[in-house]
Write a protein that holds these residues in place. Structure first.
Motif: not given
Length: 677
Positions: A106, A297, A374-375, A378
């Motif tokens: 995180h 996410i 995370a990007e 996603r």
């Protein structure tokens, strides 16, 4: 994690003074136990403090620290957050909350915690350092670099500042500059053990192995209690074939793995242990400590059935690299009536011919090297990817953090890592029944997709027509030529013992080898001499362009495989060039790759099951030219008529496996072993 100052913040003003005194004494006792590393006893005593004073902020904080030290990062976040509700002015607790959040992946929340810590304590170097690590994990290298430059302007003579700059430069792949920064940190603080260790890592990335080892030795001398550093030095010694303390170091490392000690990079264990249990323990420990499942996410959603299955391949190595060389034709061959194929490239754009070829091989090729895990996850979700395929696994080029976040409903490990990842978020591993015999499935965290043959190959690779002379290659005018071009870290004293036994029995024979560096040459020649073999019988090949490299195999008579980490792409190179490969099959995926390839090309007679049989067959083939010629003729017949180099047939088998994976997922069924007939 950092311990808090002595004392406690309690919100209840009416606590009985006797209770307060007992709680304070127990807190001091717990703190002392904690500092001694007696975590279980310290944890129990902190709990006793909380039974007396439920809102003892420091006890809550340090219970959270113990949770983090034990790998329970979610629990750590809960406990430290409760502590901060009571005492929001504790900079150390904010920093430790940031550490726990960072370990959970995180990263954005971690940065916010570090910011709060530095707002309270502006000169908090440790918080600033870890904040930059979180920014690097977010791939926000510009922000990390800006913060580092600002810190250097404030404290130009700060060793920690130069050290952190080195960390950032290493994360950006600027290893030469990182080495310079670590050097500045060491010049300011000559006893800076972490700087020596990190400088060793940067030198390792540049394949300057001896320099890396020298720096590791200095770090270890300054911090002898750090077992992990000793293991890293041992693993690096394997790259230069320095085996002088091999048995002792391997024994200590194996004991560490078996008792669940410090996480050690599992890839190195493949060369050391022919044990499914040891390899799985090493992988699972690494995942637990370094890359656990991450819900940052949220859960991935199930996709509705479409006409085409969307498969995304993730790799740093979409360039001239063994993984790309093996898989390029697969990407081109996928059935576009049934599949859409995407590439997520998180490595540098090398602009070499393989990179250009691969950019045209996919329906979409995406450069995501500057995006955070995370990007990227996603992005894959937004593209409705059905199956995410990791081509790196537990290698140095891995970004398993993308998969820990769940990039797709189905996640698959393939080709880059010959073993289990140990990760509960990897659903399937591509293999075959030669690699994982019936009854061995328990050695793997993933469910197995059994294909008829696991390794894809490009049947269009060009072999140069150049005819090398023996003199050009440094070979004697006559005599049998054994060869092995496996990477040097795959060589072990046991494998080398066997090779020297073979050379002793085959008069005038030589062994043609790959050497990454001059220290490899010196060390292997010393090892040969110590075993009573003339060091001149070892010949070392230089780097050649791929077509010439393949043509060179025609000057050898027999490829000798390594154990317990067999050749993979290199064995295919030899077989494609017409050179028979002799292998020894063990228990693990890595030690059965040679057997898998030889089965696929229908040459099972070159698979052995014991070291004695391996050595005996090598000698027999060298002494019986008629038999060896017959095997070479069979290899030539089988090269283009069997599975090993049939890219289209492999693609169809893999696509059938993908279809079953998707069908199970759409039906709401969990992953299960798949057998493609």
């Amino acid at each position: 994690m950092t311990a808090s100052p002595r004392g406690g913040i309690w919100t209840t003003s009416a606590i009985d003074s006797r209770v307060a005194a007992v709680a304070h004494a127990k807190y001091e006792q717990a703190l002392a136990l904690h500092h001694k590393g007696q975590l279980a006893q310290a944890q129990q005593t902190y709990l006793e403090v909380l039974r007396l004073v439920p809102e003892h902020a420091d006890a809550l904080h340090l219970l959270g620290v113990i949770a983090a030290q034990s790998g329970e990062f979610g629990k750590a976040v809960t406990l430290i957050s409760r502590s901060l509700e009571i005492n929001p002015g504790n900079a150390v607790a904010h920093a430790n909350l940031g550490n726990a959040l960072k370990d959970l992946g995180h990263y954005q929340a971690a940065v916010a915690s570090y910011d709060r810590a530095m707002a309270i304590k502006p000169d908090y170097a440790n918080a600033r350092s870890n904040r930059n690590l979180a920014l690097q994990a977010l791939r926000d290298l510009q922000a990390a670099g800006t913060a580092s430059v600002q810190a250097m302007s404030i404290q130009p003579d700060g060793a920690d500042v130069h050290f952190q700059r080195g960390v950032e430069l290493s994360a950006a792949g600027q290893f030469e500059a990182a080495i310079e920064s670590y050097g500045k940190a060491i010049a300011i603080r000559p006893d800076f053990a972490n700087a020596y260790f990190n400088r060793g890592n940067a030198l390792n990335e540049l394949q300057q192995r001896q320099g890396a080892i020298d720096n590791y030795e200095k770090a270890i001398a300054l911090n002898p209690a750090n077992d992990l550093w000793r293991y890293v030095k041992f693993a690096t010694s394997m790259f230069v074939c320095d085996w002088r303390d091999f048995q002792s170091q391997w024994s200590k490392l194996r004991d560490n793995i078996e008792r669940g000690g410090s996480a050690f990079f599992p890839f190195q264990v493949l060369s050391l242990a022919d044990s499914l249990a040891v390899q799985r323990k090493a992988a699972e420990r690494w995942i637990q400590q370094r890359c656990p499942s991450n819900d940052a996410i949220g859960p991935v959603t199930r996709h509705a059935k479409r006409d085409k299955i969307r498969v995304a391949y993730f790799s740093m190595d979409f360039c001239i690299h063994p993984v790309a060389i093996l898989t390029a034709a697969l990407f081109e061959t996928h059935d576009r009536d049934r599949f859409e194929v995407f590439a997520f490239s998180y490595g540098p754009n090398t602009k070499d011919e393989m990179r250009l070829r691969l950019e045209g091989a996919f329906d979409r090729f995406m450069d995501v090297q500057h995006l955070s895990d995370a990007e990227v996850a996603r992005m894959a979700r937004n593209l409705d990817v059905d199956i995410a395929v990791d081509l790196a696994g537990l290698t140095g080029t891995s970004r398993l953090g993308i998969f820990a976040l769940r990039a797709a409903p189905v996640q698959v490990s393939y080709i880059g890592y010959p073993g289990t990842t140990g990760a509960d978020y990897m659903d399937y591993l591509i293999a075959d029944r030669r690699l994982i015999p019936q009854g061995s499935e328990g050695g793997y965290a993933e469910k197995i997709a059994f294909l008829p043959s696991f390794q894809v190959n490009d049947s269009g690779r060009r072999i140069s027509q150049r005819q090398f002379t023996r003199e050009e290659l440094g070979l004697p005018p006559s005599g049998f030529v054994f060869c092995c071009f496996n990477k040097n870290y795959k060589l072990t004293p046991g494998t080398f013992d066997g090779w020297m036994n073979i050379l002793k029995q085959v008069e005038a024979s030589v062994l043609l080898l790959y050497a990454e560096s001059e220290p490899v040459v010196a060390n292997l020649r010393r090892e040969a001499a110590e075993r009573g073999v003339d060091a001149g019988r070892l010949v070392f090949g230089r780097h050649l362009p791929a077509p010439e490299y393949l043509a060179r195999y025609r000057c050898a008579d027999l490829f000798l495989d390594t154990f317990p980490f067999n050749a993979g792409a290199t064995a295919s190179d030899a077989l494609w060039s017409g050179l028979p490969v002799l292998t020894l099959a063990g228990e693990t995926f890595a030690s059965r790759m040679g057997a898998s390839l030889l089965t696929a090309i229908e040459l099972p007679e070159l698979i052995t099951a014991t070291q004695r049989d391996y050595e005996a067959l090598a000698v027999e083939l060298a002494m019986d030219p008629v038999r060896l010629t017959s095997i070479k003729a069979k290899l030539e017949r089988n090269r283009l008529s069997t599975r090993l180099f049939d890219t289209r047939r492999f693609a169809q088998d893999l696509e059938n496996a993908y279809s079953v994976m998707c069908e199970r997922q759409l039906a709401g069924l969990p992953p299960e072993h798949i057998l493609v007939a």
